[in-house]
Design an enzyme around this catalytic site. Sequence first.
Site, PDB file in Angstrom:
ATOM      1  CG  ASP A  54     -17.355 -49.164   1.501  1.00 23.77           C
ATOM      2  OD1 ASP A  54     -17.638 -48.161   0.813  1.00 23.77           O
ATOM      3  OD2 ASP A  54     -16.186 -49.444   1.816  1.00 23.77           O
ATOM      4  CB  SER A  55     -16.634 -49.472  -2.967  1.00 29.04           C
ATOM      5  OG  SER A  55     -15.703 -48.857  -2.093  1.00 29.04           O
ATOM      6  CD  GLU A 108     -11.142 -52.635  -0.896  1.00 33.79           C
ATOM      7  OE1 GLU A 108     -11.233 -53.854  -1.041  1.00 33.79           O
ATOM      8  OE2 GLU A 108     -11.935 -51.974  -0.191  1.00 33.79           O
ATOM      9  CB  CYS A 148     -13.260 -41.833   1.306  1.00 36.97           C
ATOM     10  SG  CYS A 148     -13.064 -43.538   0.747  1.00 36.97           S
ATOM     11  CG  HIS A 166     -11.847 -47.542   1.644  1.00 30.79           C
ATOM     12  ND1 HIS A 166     -13.135 -47.508   1.182  1.00 30.79           N
ATOM     13  CD2 HIS A 166     -11.346 -48.749   1.264  1.00 30.79           C
ATOM     14  CE1 HIS A 166     -13.395 -48.646   0.533  1.00 30.79           C
ATOM     15  NE2 HIS A 166     -12.326 -49.419   0.571  1.00 30.79           N
ATOM     16  CB  CYS A 206     -19.993 -46.225   0.208  1.00 32.76           C
ATOM     17  SG  CYS A 206     -19.088 -45.793  -1.279  1.00 32.76           S
TER      18      CYS A 206
HETATM   19  N1  DGL Z   1     -15.520 -46.107   0.810  1.00 30.49           N
HETATM   20  C1  DGL Z   1     -16.032 -45.310  -0.227  1.00 30.49           C
HETATM   21  C2  DGL Z   1     -16.414 -43.931   0.128  1.00 30.49           C
HETATM   22  O1  DGL Z   1     -16.733 -43.680   1.266  1.00 30.49           O
HETATM   23  C3  DGL Z   1     -15.716 -45.561  -1.653  1.00 30.49           C
HETATM   24  C4  DGL Z   1     -14.336 -45.586  -2.085  1.00 30.49           C
HETATM   25  C5  DGL Z   1     -14.204 -46.054  -3.494  1.00 30.49           C
HETATM   26  O2  DGL Z   1     -14.559 -47.204  -3.754  1.00 30.49           O
HETATM   27  O3  DGL Z   1     -13.737 -45.277  -4.319  1.00 30.49           O
HETATM   28  O4  DGL Z   1     -16.433 -43.065  -0.687  1.00 30.49           O
END
Ligand code: DGL
Length: 262
Positions: A10-11, A151, A183, A185, A73
């Site tokens: 993931d990011s 984050e 997302c 996150h 992600c």
């Molecule tokens: N967790 C990510 C997602 O599901 C990426 C969020 C990001 O880095 O912008 O889209």
Amino acid sequence: MNNNPIGIFDSGVGGTSIWKEIQKLLPNEDTIYLADSKNAPYGEKSAAQILQLSIKNTELLLENSCKIIVVACNTATTNAIDYLRENYRVPFIGIEPAIKPAALQSKSKTVGILATKGTLSSRLFHSTAEMHAKGIKIIEREGVGLVPLIEQGKINSKETLNLLKTYLKPMLDEDIDYLVLGCTHYPYLAPVLKELLPVSVQIIDSGEAVARQTQAVLEKNELINPSPQLGRHQFYTNVASEVLKDFIKENKASYSVKQIDF
Ligand code: DGL
């Protein structure tokens, strides 16, 4: 091959919400998780940049003998999964916003979706929405600024609360009854979201579905780890992240967290 780990990337810290579902469903599997927090947020990057970052993460997981890769992600899935599937030989599991179950269950025929710009502007998201949400009004909002706050672990901050209020307002004005978290996150925002949303609005994400799909693909490819031992989990991050540790610390699984450059 069966004893090799499941690779997840993931990011940043968000994909740990997916890792938790996978670990719960497949407790005997080893995993390697890459948190590319140095390059977060992916959602504000171009499709070409998201693809390059996804390739970099994939290659590192393959160097570490992963038998399957979970792109934890939505932004990377919607921008890179077709390329990854065409160019690498392991199976890939992606995650997309749960538009389909929300559309099927919605009574008001109006659903909200909160996701990154990278996801909402992707072709894959639009084709999925067109296919599975006919006759449903979708109120889309880009969650600009939310990933950097998560984050930093600022889940309950005033800033997070204010951004969420702004993003939810047009959805509530239109009487949504489902809010899709597009997302990985965002599930960490669920407690705050629940305070802001009326009880009539259900929050939905794709975490469990991704874990079930991972299990199905492992079974189909005869890649399930037959070991009766509990799996071991290696987390790699490219920034000093206390938040990552914080998000997984409740878990009873055996894990290590290392900071490396990638
Ligand atoms: N967790 C990510 C997602 O599901 C990426 C969020 C990001 O880095 O912008 O889209």
